[in-house]
Design a protein around this motif. Structure first.
Motif, PDB file in Angstrom:
ATOM      1  N   GLY A 504       0.822  -1.197   0.000  1.00  0.00           N
ATOM      2  CA  GLY A 504       0.000   0.000   0.000  1.00  0.00           C
ATOM      3  C   GLY A 504       0.851   1.239   0.000  1.00  0.00           C
ATOM      4  N   ARG A 505       0.213   2.347  -0.286  1.00  0.00           N
ATOM      5  CA  ARG A 505       0.878   3.650  -0.211  1.00  0.00           C
ATOM      6  C   ARG A 505      -0.144   4.677   0.232  1.00  0.00           C
ATOM      7  NH1 ARG A 505       2.748   5.376  -6.151  1.00  0.00           N
ATOM      8  NH2 ARG A 505       3.637   3.272  -6.113  1.00  0.00           N
ATOM      9  N   ALA A 506       0.346   5.708   0.883  1.00  0.00           N
ATOM     10  CA  ALA A 506      -0.546   6.748   1.384  1.00  0.00           C
ATOM     11  C   ALA A 506       0.094   8.094   1.127  1.00  0.00           C
ATOM     12  CB  ALA A 506      -0.789   6.551   2.875  1.00  0.00           C
ATOM     13  N   SER A 507      -0.663   8.997   0.515  1.00  0.00           N
ATOM     14  CA  SER A 507      -0.130  10.286   0.086  1.00  0.00           C
ATOM     15  C   SER A 507      -0.488  11.381   1.069  1.00  0.00           C
ATOM     16  CB  SER A 507      -0.686  10.652  -1.296  1.00  0.00           C
ATOM     17  OG  SER A 507      -0.339   9.683  -2.251  1.00  0.00           O
ATOM     18  N   VAL A 508       0.336  12.411   1.071  1.00  0.00           N
ATOM     19  CA  VAL A 508       0.075  13.587   1.886  1.00  0.00           C
ATOM     20  C   VAL A 508       0.573  14.801   1.118  1.00  0.00           C
ATOM     21  CG1 VAL A 508       2.280  13.564   3.118  1.00  0.00           C
ATOM     22  CG2 VAL A 508       0.256  14.536   4.219  1.00  0.00           C
ATOM     23  N   THR A 509      -0.097  15.908   1.286  1.00  0.00           N
ATOM     24  CA  THR A 509       0.259  17.112   0.539  1.00  0.00           C
ATOM     25  C   THR A 509       1.316  17.950   1.238  1.00  0.00           C
ATOM     26  OG1 THR A 509      -1.595  18.268   1.584  1.00  0.00           O
ATOM     27  CG2 THR A 509      -1.987  17.249  -0.574  1.00  0.00           C
ATOM     28  N   ALA A 510       1.847  17.464   2.354  1.00  0.00           N
ATOM     29  CA  ALA A 510       2.881  18.198   3.077  1.00  0.00           C
ATOM     30  C   ALA A 510       4.143  18.302   2.226  1.00  0.00           C
ATOM     31  CB  ALA A 510       3.201  17.503   4.394  1.00  0.00           C
ATOM     32  N   ASP A 511       4.971  19.292   2.558  1.00  0.00           N
ATOM     33  CA  ASP A 511       6.219  19.538   1.850  1.00  0.00           C
ATOM     34  C   ASP A 511       7.286  18.597   2.399  1.00  0.00           C
ATOM     35  OD1 ASP A 511       7.995  20.691   0.163  1.00  0.00           O
ATOM     36  OD2 ASP A 511       8.257  22.536   1.299  1.00  0.00           O
ATOM     37  N   ILE A 512       7.380  17.381   1.831  1.00  0.00           N
ATOM     38  CA  ILE A 512       8.317  16.377   2.306  1.00  0.00           C
ATOM     39  C   ILE A 512       9.587  16.419   1.468  1.00  0.00           C
ATOM     40  CG2 ILE A 512       8.707  13.899   2.616  1.00  0.00           C
ATOM     41  CD1 ILE A 512       5.773  13.528   3.085  1.00  0.00           C
ATOM     42  N   HIS A 513      10.738  16.329   2.134  1.00  0.00           N
ATOM     43  CA  HIS A 513      12.020  16.287   1.441  1.00  0.00           C
ATOM     44  C   HIS A 513      12.758  15.007   1.833  1.00  0.00           C
ATOM     45  CE1 HIS A 513      11.153  20.456   0.673  1.00  0.00           C
ATOM     46  NE2 HIS A 513      11.127  20.703   1.963  1.00  0.00           N
ATOM     47  N   LEU A 514      13.790  14.684   1.077  1.00  0.00           N
ATOM     48  CA  LEU A 514      14.621  13.553   1.457  1.00  0.00           C
ATOM     49  C   LEU A 514      15.262  13.818   2.809  1.00  0.00           C
ATOM     50  CD1 LEU A 514      16.412  12.512  -1.859  1.00  0.00           C
ATOM     51  CD2 LEU A 514      14.633  11.276  -0.621  1.00  0.00           C
ATOM     52  N   ASP A 515      15.326  12.771   3.629  1.00  0.00           N
ATOM     53  CA  ASP A 515      15.908  12.927   4.957  1.00  0.00           C
ATOM     54  C   ASP A 515      17.063  11.941   5.108  1.00  0.00           C
ATOM     55  OD1 ASP A 515      14.679  10.445   5.363  1.00  0.00           O
ATOM     56  OD2 ASP A 515      12.933  11.319   6.333  1.00  0.00           O
ATOM     57  N   LEU A 516      17.470  11.674   6.341  1.00  0.00           N
ATOM     58  CA  LEU A 516      18.633  10.824   6.560  1.00  0.00           C
ATOM     59  C   LEU A 516      18.266   9.495   7.224  1.00  0.00           C
ATOM     60  CD1 LEU A 516      21.182  13.602   7.544  1.00  0.00           C
ATOM     61  CD2 LEU A 516      21.279  12.121   5.538  1.00  0.00           C
ATOM     62  N   HIS A 517      17.909   9.532   8.508  1.00  0.00           N
ATOM     63  CA  HIS A 517      17.707   8.281   9.243  1.00  0.00           C
ATOM     64  C   HIS A 517      16.510   8.396  10.179  1.00  0.00           C
ATOM     65  CE1 HIS A 517      21.597   6.895   7.829  1.00  0.00           C
ATOM     66  NE2 HIS A 517      22.168   7.992   8.284  1.00  0.00           N
ATOM     67  N   GLY A 518      16.095   7.248  10.711  1.00  0.00           N
ATOM     68  CA  GLY A 518      15.008   7.243  11.673  1.00  0.00           C
ATOM     69  C   GLY A 518      14.790   5.873  12.277  1.00  0.00           C
ATOM     70  N   LEU A 519      13.746   5.776  13.103  1.00  0.00           N
ATOM     71  CA  LEU A 519      13.405   4.550  13.825  1.00  0.00           C
ATOM     72  C   LEU A 519      11.911   4.281  13.731  1.00  0.00           C
ATOM     73  CD1 LEU A 519      15.243   4.781  17.289  1.00  0.00           C
ATOM     74  CD2 LEU A 519      15.721   3.138  15.475  1.00  0.00           C
ATOM     75  N   PHE A 520      11.558   3.005  13.812  1.00  0.00           N
ATOM     76  CA  PHE A 520      10.159   2.649  14.010  1.00  0.00           C
ATOM     77  C   PHE A 520       9.986   2.279  15.473  1.00  0.00           C
ATOM     78  CE2 PHE A 520       6.565  -0.246  14.286  1.00  0.00           C
ATOM     79  CZ  PHE A 520       5.589   0.482  13.618  1.00  0.00           C
ATOM     80  N   ILE A 521       9.046   2.934  16.140  1.00  0.00           N
ATOM     81  CA  ILE A 521       8.771   2.689  17.556  1.00  0.00           C
ATOM     82  C   ILE A 521       7.430   1.965  17.662  1.00  0.00           C
ATOM     83  CG2 ILE A 521       8.585   3.690  19.850  1.00  0.00           C
ATOM     84  CD1 ILE A 521      11.265   4.227  18.436  1.00  0.00           C
ATOM     85  N   PRO A 522       7.417   0.679  18.007  1.00  0.00           N
ATOM     86  CA  PRO A 522       6.146  -0.055  18.106  1.00  0.00           C
ATOM     87  C   PRO A 522       5.256   0.537  19.190  1.00  0.00           C
ATOM     88  CG  PRO A 522       8.042  -1.553  18.140  1.00  0.00           C
ATOM     89  CD  PRO A 522       8.575  -0.172  18.318  1.00  0.00           C
ATOM     90  N   GLU A 523       3.956   0.424  18.977  1.00  0.00           N
ATOM     91  CA  GLU A 523       3.002   0.871  19.986  1.00  0.00           C
ATOM     92  C   GLU A 523       3.128  -0.029  21.213  1.00  0.00           C
ATOM     93  OE1 GLU A 523      -1.443   2.295  19.471  1.00  0.00           O
ATOM     94  OE2 GLU A 523      -1.336   0.112  19.521  1.00  0.00           O
ATOM     95  N   LYS A 524       3.161   0.598  22.383  1.00  0.00           N
ATOM     96  CA  LYS A 524       3.284  -0.183  23.613  1.00  0.00           C
ATOM     97  C   LYS A 524       2.001  -0.949  23.866  1.00  0.00           C
ATOM     98  CE  LYS A 524       6.646   2.837  25.883  1.00  0.00           C
ATOM     99  NZ  LYS A 524       6.944   3.686  27.072  1.00  0.00           N
ATOM    100  N   SER A 525       2.156  -2.237  24.186  1.00  0.00           N
ATOM    101  CA  SER A 525       0.970  -3.070  24.436  1.00  0.00           C
ATOM    102  C   SER A 525       0.524  -2.920  25.880  1.00  0.00           C
ATOM    103  CB  SER A 525       1.307  -4.528  24.135  1.00  0.00           C
ATOM    104  OG  SER A 525       2.428  -4.957  24.880  1.00  0.00           O
TER     105      SER A 525
END
Length: 525
Positions: A504-525
């Motif tokens: 899937g893909r999801a679009s947004v009209t925000a001004d997004i630029h290429l970035d560097l790094h990041g993390l995925f933080i799972p939702e706490k159960s």
């Protein structure tokens, strides 16, 4: 074009949006937040940064909740950001841009102020990565500062100075984490007690009832590695870690401390203080995590430049580590804004070139027969062309196996960090160092899957493990895709990590630029 890499926005408010789904379906099990970091603003008032890596840090997040996605972005409210905004011009120096806060300051005042301090106070514009320390998240860069952030609101909280807890003038933005939640990082201590050294530190996981910043107060120096040069320590961006060892590469890409200390006075940027010494060796240090000592064997290879380690592990008496390496230091120059503004034809006409990256595997024997003849390959591991040749005086020359060409920003299933693994997820670059594809590299079969679309520029792919995963590639890849087609919005892409099919893909009209790094933080159960 440069529009992919940043903006000239003035004071932006926090942008919040709900995505609309273009096609496909987001897995219902995907619950949590992908938080990203990178340079976002390069023009302040009438002043412009010279280099893409200098821009004001822009945080953005994609929160997955019951099949829906919510987007949020906000500039990091660092001291640097506030000072620049208050002055409406660049007043704090970054790595590729030297700023002069007081234009009326005379040359003698400059000399007194800046030559009386060996190392300048660096920026807290933490624009490279998102890291975990204790129970908290921090935006990080390569200086001694990190900034605590709120995952839900992206608000900027307190500033932490590593120097208050351990002697570090510079630190990496790529720490490692163990299964107990401890954080391991490396940094350079310049001139502490007359020595320059590389410090490996352990920041413990917070415990219930701990005071604020207890994880930093209890920070431990695991090992100090003396720099081969007091005034020219190696530059490094990351390191490797196995179950029993830490891998540090001391490369001949070096920071000249005297030039750094006088850069402001001489009117040059800090990037000009980095030097490339192609005739020098690249030294490979293995640090025993239990004894906290460096192995005595002197491992080395040819001159190279490495920013990103991929993974490292142990097998049959060897340490194996994979890195993305270059044959010279030309990459940094490719990200000056005047170069990024060139279209492909102009770039080619000016003869601009850079050393293309390759993923290289080094195999380091931990033990070998002392009586073996000089020049013998002491690697006994099968299924690799990497070699390690015994030389005199305890030296071992290591020659890597080339696994893959043209990849950068490597990520793995972090459950396999420090363990034998099979898959690398990365960005694919070609004759310009700008990502054009997402790639999955199978180390076992040497085959690759690729995703690409016209006018689409993918960010670093982040792997998220599926619940009840049985295989290494059971999960999804997340990448924010910047579109240079004015008719198409930028979007978040979700790929099946096993098949590389788009889910899937999801679009947004925000001004997004290429970035560097990041993390995925799972939702706490």
């Amino acid at each position: 074009g440069v529009g992919l890499f940043g903006s000239s926005l003035k004071e932006p408010s926090c942008y919040v949006a709900t995505f609309f789904l273009k096609k496909g379906e987001i897995p219902k099990w995907l619950q949590g937040t992908l938080i990203r970091n990178g340079p976002g603003m390069h023009k302040i008032g009438d002043t412009v940064y010279n280099h893409w890596f200098d821009g004001m840090a822009l945080l953005h997040s994609f929160t997955f909740k019951d099949g829906e996605i919510f987007y949020r972005s906000k500039y990091l409210r660092s001291d640097t950001y506030r000072s620049n905004m208050e002055a409406n011009r660049i007043v704090v120096s970054e790595f590729g841009t030297m700023a002069y806060p007081d234009p009326c300051k005379n040359i003698f005042a400059k000399a007194f102020s800046y030559l009386s301090h060996t190392i300048p106070d660096f920026t807290d514009n933490c624009l490279i990565n998102i890291i975990r320390c204790g129970e908290d998240l921090y935006a990080s860069t390569e200086t001694n500062y990190i900034r605590k952030i709120d995952l839900e609101t992206l608000e900027t909280n307190e500033k932490v100075d590593y120097r208050k807890y351990v002697a570090l003038n510079l630190a990496t933005s790529h720490p490692h984490y163990d299964t107990n939640g401890n954080t391991y990082n490396m940094g350079t201590s310049i001139g502490d007690k007359g020595k320059t050294k590389y410090q490996i530190i352990k920041i413990p996981q917070s415990k219930p009832g701990d005071k604020e910043h207890a994880c930093f107060t209890n920070c431990e120096v695991i090992c100090s590695i003396p720099s081969r040069s007091l005034l020219r320590p190696s530059y490094f961006h990351s390191f490797g870690m196995t179950e029993n060892y830490i891998v540090f590469i001391e490369q001949p890409f070096k920071l000249d401390i005297l030039k750094l200390a006088t850069a402001y006075f001489r009117g040059v940027n800090w990037a000009s203080c980095l030097g490339w010494y192609p005739n020098d060796k690249t030294y490979i240090h293995l640090i025993d995590r239990e004894t906290k000592k460096i192995l005595s064997t002197k491992y080395y290879t040819d001159a190279l430049v490495v920013y990103h380690h991929v993974n490292a592990y142990e097998e049959d008496g060897h340490v194996i580590f994979d890195i993305v390496a270059y044959n010279d230091n030309s990459l940094y120059d490719m990200f000056y804004l005047k170069i990024l503004k060139l279209d492909d034809a102009a770039f080619e006409k000016q003869g601009k070139t850079f050393s293309s990256p390759s993923c290289r595997r080094f195999v380091i024997p931990l033990q070998h027969d002392k009586n073996v003849e000089l020049g013998t390959n002491i690697v006994t591991l099968e299924n690799t062309t990497a070699s390690a040749l015994k030389e005199k005086d305890g030296y071992v020359y290591c020659k890597p196996e080339i696994l893959f060409e043209g990849i950068e920003l490597p990520r793995i299933n972090y459950d396999y960090n420090g363990k034998k693994y099979r898959y690398i997820y990365a960005s694919k670059v070609q004759w310009r160092p700008v990502p054009t594809k997402i790639i999955k590299c199978d180390i076992l079969t040497k085959t690759c899957y690729e995703w690409r679309e016209d006018h689409c520029w993918p960010a670093e792919p982040v792997f998220v493990r599926a619940p009840e995963a049985k295989e290494e590639d059971d999960g999804v890849l997340l990448s924010s895709i910047v579109s240079s087609d004015p008719k198409t919005s930028s979007f978040l892409l979700v790929l099946d990590a096993k098949t590389f099919k788009e889910l899937g893909r999801a679009s947004v009209t925000a001004d997004i630029h290429l970035d560097l790094h990041g993390l995925f933080i799972p939702e706490k159960s």
